[in-house]
Design a protein around this motif. Structure first.
Motif, PDB file in Angstrom:
ATOM      1  N   TYR A 119      -4.955   1.280  -6.753  1.00 43.47           N
ATOM      2  CA  TYR A 119      -5.039   0.370  -5.598  1.00 43.47           C
ATOM      3  C   TYR A 119      -5.721  -0.936  -5.997  1.00 43.47           C
ATOM      4  CZ  TYR A 119      -3.396   3.285  -1.703  1.00 43.47           C
ATOM      5  OH  TYR A 119      -2.619   4.001  -0.828  1.00 43.47           O
ATOM      6  N   PRO A 145      -8.760   0.577  -1.683  1.00 39.94           N
ATOM      7  CA  PRO A 145      -8.428   2.001  -1.643  1.00 39.94           C
ATOM      8  C   PRO A 145      -8.695   2.592  -0.267  1.00 39.94           C
ATOM      9  CG  PRO A 145      -9.750   1.475  -3.574  1.00 39.94           C
ATOM     10  CD  PRO A 145      -9.776   0.259  -2.690  1.00 39.94           C
ATOM     11  N   ALA A 153       0.829  -1.211   0.000  1.00 35.24           N
ATOM     12  CA  ALA A 153       0.000   0.000   0.000  1.00 35.24           C
ATOM     13  C   ALA A 153       0.861   1.257   0.000  1.00 35.24           C
ATOM     14  CB  ALA A 153      -0.937  -0.016   1.202  1.00 35.24           C
TER      15      ALA A 153
END
Length: 291
Positions: free
Chosen positions: A91, A98, A70
């Motif tokens: 993402y 997300p 991430a």
């Protein structure tokens, strides 16, 4: 005749290439060399802006790396100046969820990035609502030391401000003194307290507060007072290893939507400190190492 229609590439690597190709160097605050062939960013430039290796960018674009973390995705989204919708798409392409409304945003809106690109002659950095460093320019790295050698999760001003177990500073690699240390301490704690109400679902923020409360007496004392403070300017002296002490004005601007903190360091115009500040920028970041 066979079907000549081809399906456009839309995977992770293809989208990174597409977004890299569309971003001109000038939009990222980079000089445009005469005779340059690439209209967009080179891989080396994207790697530098995102704080990762060129080899990793190559592997992502070629599909040999398919599960970036991430923090890597957030860095790429900032470097590529993606919109919020594009960031969320990135993402999902990386099989990640997300960020939600209740988590601390690490994203730099394109408008903020355009402003930052025009501040190339000053030392500037951007922090998230939890004082996590998410962007800095060459002037910042030259003045305070390059933070890229530190693991991303340790690039946090509150963590540097209130160290646990005598952890080394990661963001200011040279000694820094301030005119009002208490006010800055109180403001950082107040910022974190406000962030807990603004982003109640953020696990990174909650973990940081638990760690600092348990491991730093000064932080625990300030947290227990419930004090709310506003302190957005200070004067600092940085003991730079090449040019000696540099006195700077430190101003913090806040982006209201994401509560980003844009920290700008400048010197009095025409002063010896301004000359020193310019010398650090010309010399560039010094080589540093971290344990």
């Amino acid at each position: 005749m066979g079907n000549m229609t081809t399906r456009p590439e839309s995977g992770l690597g293809a989208m990174i290439r597409t977004w890299r190709d569309r971003l001109p160097p000038s939009a990222a605050g980079l000089p445009t060399a005469r005779g340059r062939r690439a209209a967009g960013l080179r891989r080396e430039e994207l790697a530098d802006l995102a704080g990762m290796s060129v080899d990793y960018i190559v592997r992502l674009e070629q599909g040999r790396a398919t599960t970036p973390s991430a923090s890597v995705v957030a860095s790429l989204a900032r470097a590529l100046q993606l919109s919020t919708a594009e960031r969320d798409h990135l993402y999902r392409l990386a099989d990640l969820v997300p960020p939600t409304h209740g988590t601390v945003p690490d994203h730099l809106p394109p408008g903020v990035q355009r402003v930052l690109a025009r501040l190339a002659d000053v030392a500037v950095a951007v922090f998230a609502a939890d004082w996590q460093l998410i962007w800095w320019n060459r002037g910042w790295a030259a003045l305070l030391g390059d933070p890229s050698a530190s693991p991303p999760r340790l690039r946090n001003f509150a963590r540097d401000r209130f160290p646990v177990d005598e952890s080394p500073a990661r963001l200011a690699l040279w000694p820094v003194t301030e005119t009002d240390r208490h006010a800055t301490d109180a403001a950082v704690v107040s910022d974190l307290r406000r962030a807990t109400g603004r982003f109640p679902q953020d696990t990174r923020l909650a973990s940081l507060i638990r760690e600092l409360t348990a491991g730093n007496t000064r932080f625990a004392e300030l947290w227990a007072t419930g004090e709310v403070a506003a302190h957005r300017e200070d004067h600092k002296t940085i003991d730079h290893p090449s040019v000696g002490p540099v006195m700077v004005d430190c101003d913090t601007l806040t982006d209201g939507d994401c509560e980003l903190k844009i920290v700008i360091m400048t010197a009095v115009p025409g002063s010896e400190d301004e000359t020193k500040l310019r010398l650090t920028a010309v010399a560039g970041p010094l080589a540093t190492t971290h344990n």
